[in-house]
Design an enzyme around this catalytic site. Sequence first.
Site, PDB file in Angstrom:
ATOM      1  N   GLU A 134     -54.290 -60.259 -53.447  1.00 14.98           N
ATOM      2  CA  GLU A 134     -53.581 -59.410 -52.481  1.00 14.98           C
ATOM      3  C   GLU A 134     -53.266 -60.188 -51.209  1.00 14.98           C
ATOM      4  O   GLU A 134     -53.691 -61.324 -51.024  1.00 14.98           O
ATOM      5  CB  GLU A 134     -54.447 -58.192 -52.109  1.00 14.98           C
TER       6      GLU A 134
ATOM      7  N   ARG B 233     -63.379 -48.555 -48.883  1.00 15.73           N
ATOM      8  CA  ARG B 233     -63.204 -49.970 -48.575  1.00 15.73           C
ATOM      9  C   ARG B 233     -61.866 -50.204 -47.894  1.00 15.73           C
ATOM     10  O   ARG B 233     -60.989 -49.340 -47.873  1.00 15.73           O
ATOM     11  CB  ARG B 233     -63.270 -50.818 -49.857  1.00 15.73           C
TER      12      ARG B 233
ATOM     13  N   ASN C  47     -58.152 -51.883 -47.533  1.00 18.13           N
ATOM     14  CA  ASN C  47     -57.087 -52.166 -48.483  1.00 18.13           C
ATOM     15  C   ASN C  47     -55.788 -52.427 -47.730  1.00 18.13           C
ATOM     16  O   ASN C  47     -55.133 -51.496 -47.271  1.00 18.13           O
ATOM     17  CB  ASN C  47     -56.885 -51.004 -49.453  1.00 18.13           C
TER      18      ASN C  47
ATOM     19  N   GLU D 176     -60.073 -43.550 -55.263  1.00 17.77           N
ATOM     20  CA  GLU D 176     -58.680 -43.257 -54.894  1.00 17.77           C
ATOM     21  C   GLU D 176     -58.440 -41.774 -54.626  1.00 17.77           C
ATOM     22  O   GLU D 176     -57.333 -41.257 -54.800  1.00 17.77           O
ATOM     23  CB  GLU D 176     -57.705 -43.774 -55.956  1.00 17.77           C
TER      24      GLU D 176
ATOM     25  N   ASN E  33     -51.419 -48.950 -48.296  1.00 19.25           N
ATOM     26  CA  ASN E  33     -50.920 -50.235 -48.780  1.00 19.25           C
ATOM     27  C   ASN E  33     -49.915 -50.852 -47.817  1.00 19.25           C
ATOM     28  O   ASN E  33     -50.183 -50.939 -46.637  1.00 19.25           O
ATOM     29  CB  ASN E  33     -50.372 -50.083 -50.204  1.00 19.25           C
TER      30      ASN E  33
ATOM     31  N   ASP F  96     -46.603 -51.053 -53.808  1.00 24.03           N
ATOM     32  CA  ASP F  96     -47.861 -51.651 -53.342  1.00 24.03           C
ATOM     33  C   ASP F  96     -47.578 -52.361 -52.018  1.00 24.03           C
ATOM     34  O   ASP F  96     -47.135 -51.734 -51.068  1.00 24.03           O
ATOM     35  CB  ASP F  96     -48.400 -52.593 -54.427  1.00 24.03           C
TER      36      ASP F  96
END
Length: 281
Positions: free
Chosen positions: A16, A96, A98, A117, A144, A192
Amino acid sequence: MTAHEVAVRAEAVLGEGPTWDAHAGRLIWIDILGCRLHTYDPATGRRTTRTTHQHIGAAKPRAGGGMVLSLRDGVGLLDPDGTFRRLHHDPVPGRRANDAAVAPDGSLWAGTMRYDEAPGGGTLSRVAPDGSVEVVLDDVAVSNGTGWSPDGRLMYYVDSPTRRVDVFDHADGRVGGRRTLVEIEEGAGYPDGLTVDADGCVWVALWDGGAIRRYTPAGELDRVLRLPVPRPTACAFGGAGLTDLYITTARTGLTAPTPLSGSLLVLPGAGTGLAQPAFAG
């Protein structure tokens, strides 16, 4: 435009956050679930890897050198000498970091999500250079891609399960007027990570869509880049002229990952990116 190349062959679990560090002339990227912080210098081929003590959601350059890290339990600073120190501590069980991005004013906009999620379990927060935090969005599922228009007056944002890329008006660290720029159709994957180019167009990685799409500021589909992996996660322009598009990819959740799943890909000459600000803290 040249076809994709392999910048770094790897087996990242959840690659990522590609980010071009202009001062160091290198690309920063991470493996969220593998707890790895990577750098890659395309001029020399030099690579570094650092293991983080917990899951890492993003790593961005700091104005004075080093990096700011968005981690499972908050935000920390990595000094140029490798020393780590905590900037903001906010552990939430089951949650967490992201993805994150640095705004034009040098603040860090850091997203979170629950591991399961669950809708509403995540946030998007603005982290000031002094470590003070303001929650901007408190009803997010999977926070995201975040990015700004060339003039800084618009902010683009993805909460992946919505299948939308949204756009906000942005001024002085505040956002409002949320509306939909584009909605990804069923079967094309989930939006994303994203990046904005010098023309103000938005490039979006499609998780489970095996592609990167470029949309105009009016929300019109302008280009589709097909990839040899089902789960591209994010993209960013890098290289000396910011013309090469780097793409991170993931293996997590795939019963039969392709040979390049988890690698760092690059499309030379894909377009022209914007110079990204460094975190001011």
